[in-house]
Design an enzyme around this catalytic site. Structure first.
Site, short mmCIF file in Angstrom:
data_model
loop_
_atom_site.label_atom_id
_atom_site.label_comp_id
_atom_site.label_asym_id
_atom_site.label_seq_id
_atom_site.Cartn_x
_atom_site.Cartn_y
_atom_site.Cartn_z
CE1 TYR A 125 -3.75 2.44 0.68
CE2 TYR A 125 -2.38 3.27 2.35
CZ TYR A 125 -3.50 3.47 1.58
OH TYR A 125 -4.25 4.51 1.72
CG ASP B 147 6.05 3.30 0.82
OD1 ASP B 147 6.11 3.94 2.16
OD2 ASP B 147 4.67 3.20 0.46
CE LYS C 42 1.67 4.43 8.21
NZ LYS C 42 0.50 4.40 8.47
N1 PLP Z 1 2.85 3.95 2.33
C1 PLP Z 1 2.91 2.95 3.22
C2 PLP Z 1 3.73 1.95 3.33
C3 PLP Z 1 1.71 2.97 4.20
O1 PLP Z 1 1.68 2.46 5.15
C4 PLP Z 1 0.84 4.30 4.14
C5 PLP Z 1 -0.12 4.44 4.95
O2 PLP Z 1 -0.54 3.58 5.89
C6 PLP Z 1 1.09 5.17 3.04
C7 PLP Z 1 2.00 4.96 2.08
C8 PLP Z 1 0.14 6.40 3.13
O3 PLP Z 1 0.36 7.24 4.05
P1 PLP Z 1 -0.92 8.41 4.59
O4 PLP Z 1 -1.82 7.39 5.15
O5 PLP Z 1 -0.13 9.32 5.49
O6 PLP Z 1 -1.27 9.06 3.37
#
Ligand code: PLP
Length: 385
Positions: free
Chosen positions: A101, A196, A224
């Site tokens: 994700y 990511d 985060k």
């Molecule tokens: N990338 C990863 C690996 C994530 O776990 C998340 C959110 O859980 C995101 C991107 C997206 O982040 P946001 O919820 O701050 O938009």
């Protein structure tokens, strides 16, 4: 480590705001830093000192990177990194992995994990079909699937975007050699490797998983933990690539509240706490103890449970074998997880409410908290018989 609901029930919290709360809730160092920043004004639309300090601290932890751009969410970080990768390579296609994700930008909602799969729509309606077609999906932990994709689309793939430790289909660790092979393939085919680390950054180790595996991506997305509970995320890379971002370069990206002073203060105070000696060892030991305790409790009731632990992240999967990819994750007993979730909630433990999510352990969770959670799980497994 606790939250309380409107009716006054207290819960041991393993959601941790979905990752940011690595020092627990309302840590005085963080709240004081925020109060100080609030007193100076909420937002100026100009760089502030804490922004530079936070940027320098983060970059000092990411060996291959020397430029960083703050944004306000992980979604923006991934979306911007992909745009930059497309611009830097002059190519259109990107590869992601099923069950990973990367936020909710259109191009990312193809075979996505997290809430997308929890609610049964891993490929969301409403996204631009052309854009979705430019997102190729490969199998996690399967470098051969990446190789075939590169062979099928020679000279067309701008980037491979990967969660180096997957935390949005439960917790799935990269198998031996997987990330190394993906790194080699990207280099060979002139595509950028984007880690990511929105979830894993400063969560599994100081810096992120790249510090544990020793692989240098071309771009890193963070979020985060680096905001300590405020809306902060970032993407980083080497100067050559990052200087293509506006205003130094032509790739446009901006945000009214990016680098917001109150958010920067929260992030900086949080990372200072994370940088203390033994921080990740302590959190890692507790997470491991919890994983082992859960596995043992499940075993006592002959429940098939797989547990994974890394840094302050933990995963459980109700299945017979270790989960390696999205198909494995989907084949787990998610109904059993739902029952387990409610049994735990009844016993004062708040888990992420889906078998596709990782649990987050903070520095505020004590050994007693771990024992409490393991005892609750033992009772829960008993009640599920
Ligand atoms: N990338 C990863 C690996 C994530 O776990 C998340 C959110 O859980 C995101 C991107 C997206 O982040 P946001 O919820 O701050 O938009």
């Amino acid at each position: 480590a606790y939250i309380e609901d409107l009716d006054g029930h207290r819960y041991l919290d393993f959601v941790g705001s979905w990752g940011p709360a690595i020092v627990g809730h309302a840590h005085p160092d963080v709240t004081q830093a925020v109060y100080r920043a609030v007193d100076r004004g909420l937002s100026f639309g100009a760089p502030c000192e804490d922004e530079t300090n936070l940027a320098e601290l983060i970059l000092s932890a990411l060996p291959g990177h020397d430029r960083i751009r703050f944004v306000s969410s992980g979604t923006e970080a991934c979306m911007s990194a992909v745009r930059l990768a497309r611009a830097a390579t002059g190519r259109d296609l990107i590869i992601k992995f099923a069950g990973n994700y990367h936020g909710h930008a259109d191009a990312m909602l193809v075979e996505a994990g997290s809430g997308a799969i929890t609610h049964g729509v891993p490929t969301s309606p409403g996204i631009n079909r052309e854009l979705a077609r430019a997102t190729l999906s490969c199998r996690y932990n399967d470098a051969t699937s990446v190789q075939s994709m590169f062979e099928r689309h020679p000279g067309e793939i701008a980037a491979v975007l990967v969660e180096p430790v997957a935390g949005n289909m439960g917790l799935v660790l990269p198998s031996d050699g997987f990330l190394e092979s993906v790194r080699e393939l990207c280099t060979k085919h002139g595509a950028l490797l984007v880690f990511d680390e929105v979830m894993t950054g400063f969560r599994v180790a100081w810096g992120g998983y790249q510090r544990l595996c020793g692989i240098e991506p071309d771009l890193t997305c963070l979020g985060k933990v680096i905001g300590g509970g405020m809306p902060v995320a970032a993407y980083a890379g080497c100067a050559e690539i990052m200087e293509q971002v506006s205003p130094a370069g032509p790739v446009y990206q901006a945000g009214t509240l990016s680098g917001n002073p109150v958010a920067m203060a929260a992030g900086l105070a949080t990372l200072k706490l994370c940088s203390s000696n033994g921080f990740y060892d302590t959190i890692g030991t507790r997470t491991l103890a919890l994983a082992e305790g859960l596995a043992q409790a499940a075993n006592e009731y002959a429940v098939h449970l797989q547990t994974e632990a890394i840094g302050g992240m933990l995963g459980v999967a109700f299945c017979k074998q270790r989960v390696q990819d999205f198909e494995d994750a989907k084949s787990c007993d998610h109904r059993l997880f739902a029952s387990f979730f409610h049994e735990m909630l009844d016993r004062g433990v708040w888990l992420p409410p889906s078998g596709y999510e990782a649990w987050f352990i903070s520095a505020s969770h004590t050994n007693d908290d771990v024992s409490f959670a393991v005892n609750a799980a033992r009772e829960a497994f008993g009640a599920l018989q």
